[in-house]
Structure formats: structure tokens, C-alpha cells
Write an enzyme that holds these catalytic residues in place. Sequence first.
Site, PDB file in Angstrom:
ATOM      1  N   LEU A  34      72.054  60.894  15.260  1.00  0.00           N
ATOM      2  CA  LEU A  34      72.487  61.958  14.355  1.00  0.00           C
ATOM      3  C   LEU A  34      73.102  61.442  13.063  1.00  0.00           C
ATOM      4  O   LEU A  34      73.853  60.472  13.062  1.00  0.00           O
ATOM      5  CB  LEU A  34      73.510  62.848  15.075  1.00  0.00           C
ATOM      6  N   HIS A  38      71.576  66.372  10.353  1.00  0.00           N
ATOM      7  CA  HIS A  38      71.550  67.130  11.614  1.00  0.00           C
ATOM      8  C   HIS A  38      72.847  67.947  11.764  1.00  0.00           C
ATOM      9  O   HIS A  38      72.826  69.119  12.142  1.00  0.00           O
ATOM     10  CB  HIS A  38      71.481  66.194  12.827  1.00  0.00           C
ATOM     11  N   LYS A 158      64.120  69.018   4.566  1.00  0.00           N
ATOM     12  CA  LYS A 158      63.593  67.653   4.377  1.00  0.00           C
ATOM     13  C   LYS A 158      62.197  67.596   5.023  1.00  0.00           C
ATOM     14  O   LYS A 158      61.270  67.024   4.484  1.00  0.00           O
ATOM     15  CB  LYS A 158      64.564  66.668   5.026  1.00  0.00           C
ATOM     16  N   ARG A 196      65.133  57.491  10.315  1.00  0.00           N
ATOM     17  CA  ARG A 196      64.306  56.309  10.024  1.00  0.00           C
ATOM     18  C   ARG A 196      64.878  55.466   8.878  1.00  0.00           C
ATOM     19  O   ARG A 196      64.449  54.345   8.681  1.00  0.00           O
ATOM     20  CB  ARG A 196      62.854  56.705   9.753  1.00  0.00           C
TER      21      ARG A 196
END
Length: 295
Positions: A34, A38, A158, A196
Site C-alpha cells: 500500500l 490506495h 491512475k 511498481r
Amino acid sequence: MIQQFSHIAPLQNYLAEKINEGQEFSFVPTMGNLHEGHLSLARESLKDSRNSFCVFSIFVNPKQFGPKEDFHNYPSTIEEDIVKLSSLSKEMKKDILLFYPDNQQEIFPEGFATSITVDGLSKILCGKQRKNHFKGVTTVVYRLLILLKPHRTYMGLKDFQQQFLIKKMVKDLLLSSEIISLPTIREKSNLAMSSRNNYLTPQEREGEALCLYNTMLRVKHALENSSLSLKEKISLFNDEKEKTLGPHSKWQYLELLDSETLKNITSKTKTAQIFGAYLCGKTRLIDNMTIYLNP
Ligand code: PAF
């Protein structure tokens, strides 16, 4: 308070009791690791007085990864995630129910053989490079929505294409959850937050990774500030695209589409969306930006 559920049945019993009491709740589906992107979804959902509490799922869905993708290495930071969710629950003074299935069968029982695809839309943009990705996403989100029946589901812009597809699926299949999309959360450098980003080296993170945002911003300014006709704007964009997507380019795509239809822009288009996917080292980054064509 944060309450943890690793099995669906006790969570469903708990939710049934709360619904009997007339409570409504929000849902934030994630794959964990997270970050503020988030957490902001859960925070915003808890600001809405209609949501008495939030169900927050962490499930790394194997169906949305291709054979050469990072399913087996997907970052898992469950202890840190729980600490973040606990402190958010204290901050918002509302409960967060963490659904963290301890095995895949909890979501996809033995013999599960059905999939959900939104035709057409799942084949454009990211769907071109990631063949079955969106089929995996819509299938898991469908399962989660059917299992949990949240009143409102919060998703980040996003992943514009993802939330767009899920809204379409919910509409087409008459699901009852309202899908609420919230703005992209960015790092100070303007890099869109993503799990990522952890794959990036510090140099990439502060340098090359920003070329995605910077290119989109430059195109946005060119298209918004000019007194060009639609035709001229499209040709300006196509020139930019041609320059960007050369044979050895690290760009996977750069596209300009109508934000409301995800089709080519026309004279009726009010807002367009510029979409980009860029390979920074081994890390695939995506981002998008709204363009006001007739400001
Ligand atoms: O955006 C994600 O993290 C995932 O695609 C989602 C929506 C949780 C489905 O696995």
C-alpha cells in the site's frame, strides 16, 4: 479499529449483520503493497457519512498477470500494510475490515471456469500489450462485488482504463455497487504513485521515470493553449506520437482518446484523455491526464 478476515464466510456474516442494522459500507479492492494512492481511496470513502465502515481487500489476482509478468515477485508487505490501515482507521475514527484471503480458492474455488470480458475496451491501450489482463481484472472484481455487495466501490483514476471497464461491467451486468473514481495521487516529483515504482532505482525514480508525466504535460499544454482547430490538434498530437514512438522507443503507447467513450476524439469531445505506457528499465509505468479541448 481494524478487523482482519482471511475467509469470505465470516466476513459475509459480519456484513449481513451490519446491513440488517441499516449500515452501508465502502469497498477498496487492492493487491497490497500500500501507498498513499490506495490509502486515499479508503480515506475519501470514510469521509462520506453514508459509509459506516470500509472493506479493504488485498488479493494478488493471478488471472490478471501474463506468463512473463511479475505475479510471483509482486511486492507483498502485509505487516506494513496492516500498520498503515490501522493508523488510517484511527485517523478516520471508523472501522476498516481487511479482507486478506490466505489462499486463491477463497476467491476462485476449485473448478472455477467463468470469465468476464468487456469486449472492445479491454483490447485497447494496456490491453494491446497485456493480452488477458483486463479479463482477469473484471473477473476478480466481479467476484469480489458479488461476494461482498458493497454499496460503493472506490477506484483510482491512475488506472483510468481499469475503472472505465469496471463501470461498464457494473452497468452491463446490473451490479448494485456504485463505482466512484478518485484522482491520481502523485509523488512530489509528479510521478504517479504505483506499487511498481518500488522496482525503480532511485536514479530512475527521480530521472527517466518522469519523462512519462513530462511528455504528457507538454502535449496537454500544446493542445489546451492553442487556438488550433480540432483537425490541427489531432495532427499536432500525431506528430508528437510519431516522434515519441520510434523503433527503439521505450514507449509502449501514447494515445489521445475521448474521456467519456475511450474512442477517437471528435468535434463532440468535451474532454480528452492522454494515455501513456513507458518502459523505464524493466518497470512498466502507466499514466494519463485530462485535456480540456475547448477551455
Ligand atoms: O488495481 C488493482 O490493484 C487491481 O487491478 C484490482 C482492481 C485490485 C483487481 O485485482
